[in-house]
Design an enzyme around this catalytic site. Structure first.
Site, PDB file in Angstrom:
ATOM      1  CG  HIS A  44      46.704  39.394  33.493  1.00 46.32           C
ATOM      2  ND1 HIS A  44      46.929  38.263  32.731  1.00 46.32           N
ATOM      3  CD2 HIS A  44      47.923  39.787  33.951  1.00 46.32           C
ATOM      4  CE1 HIS A  44      48.238  38.008  32.722  1.00 46.32           C
ATOM      5  NE2 HIS A  44      48.849  38.921  33.462  1.00 46.32           N
ATOM      6  CG  ASP A  61      52.241  39.716  34.191  1.00 40.73           C
ATOM      7  OD1 ASP A  61      51.440  39.053  33.495  1.00 40.73           O
ATOM      8  OD2 ASP A  61      52.008  40.882  34.543  1.00 40.73           O
ATOM      9  CB  CYS A 103      46.507  34.987  32.832  1.00 37.72           C
ATOM     10  SG  CYS A 103      44.748  35.334  33.091  1.00 37.72           S
TER      11      CYS A 103
END
Length: 161
Positions: A44, A61, A103
């Site tokens: 991630h 995030d 991501c």
């Protein structure tokens, strides 16, 4: 840079291997959740934007709060590196991805938006809103844009050959 700062606790020993930040106003740091010191890994990515002039580190995030611990650690280490206490702001209102693979794309889109549409358009004395609240991310359009950029660099490389 982020991996070095994460795995080497003696931040001062890294100074010679990192850019000189004395004339820098903002640092954009992609963060990976890799924990191993050697080899590949991590699944991630998120983005930390450090505003040196404001003494604040903003964390974006897209799978909040997945990388919060790494971002907090990097904020502390960057603060040590630049000799400034930094306030950490974990932006829980960042746009969230809808799958397990976008991501990196979100990091690229956020970097582009924050740099081109916020920081570079603001006057030197103007306060900048760093929140991404309410902003939507079109992942499909972002992937097409990244492919276009890669293709342009590929063509440029061919012209230079």
């Amino acid at each position: 840079m982020s991996q070095m700062l994460k795995i080497i606790p003696d931040t001062a020993s890294l100074k010679g291997n990192l850019p000189d930040f004395t004339e820098t106003t903002h640092i954009f740091v992609p963060i990976n959740d890799r924990v191993a010191e050697i080899g590949e890994g991590g699944s991630h990515w998120s983005l930390l934007v450090v505003s040196i002039i404001d003494g604040v580190a903003f964390h974006y995030d897209s799978l909040y709060p997945s990388n919060s611990c790494d971002a907090t650690l990097l904020t502390q280490r960057i603060g040590t590196l630049i000799g400034k206490d930094l306030k950490f702001v974990d932006l829980d209102d960042s746009p969230q991805q809808e799958n397990g693979s976008d991501c990196g794309l979100f990091v690229c889109i956020h970097m582009k938006h924050l740099l081109l549409r916020r920081l570079l358009k603001a006057g030197s004395s103007q306060q900048i809103n760093m929140s991404m609240a309410g902003r939507t991310v079109d992942a499909a359009a972002g992937r097409k844009e990244m492919m276009h950029i890669i293709e342009e660099y590929r063509k440029e490389g061919e012209r230079r050959s």
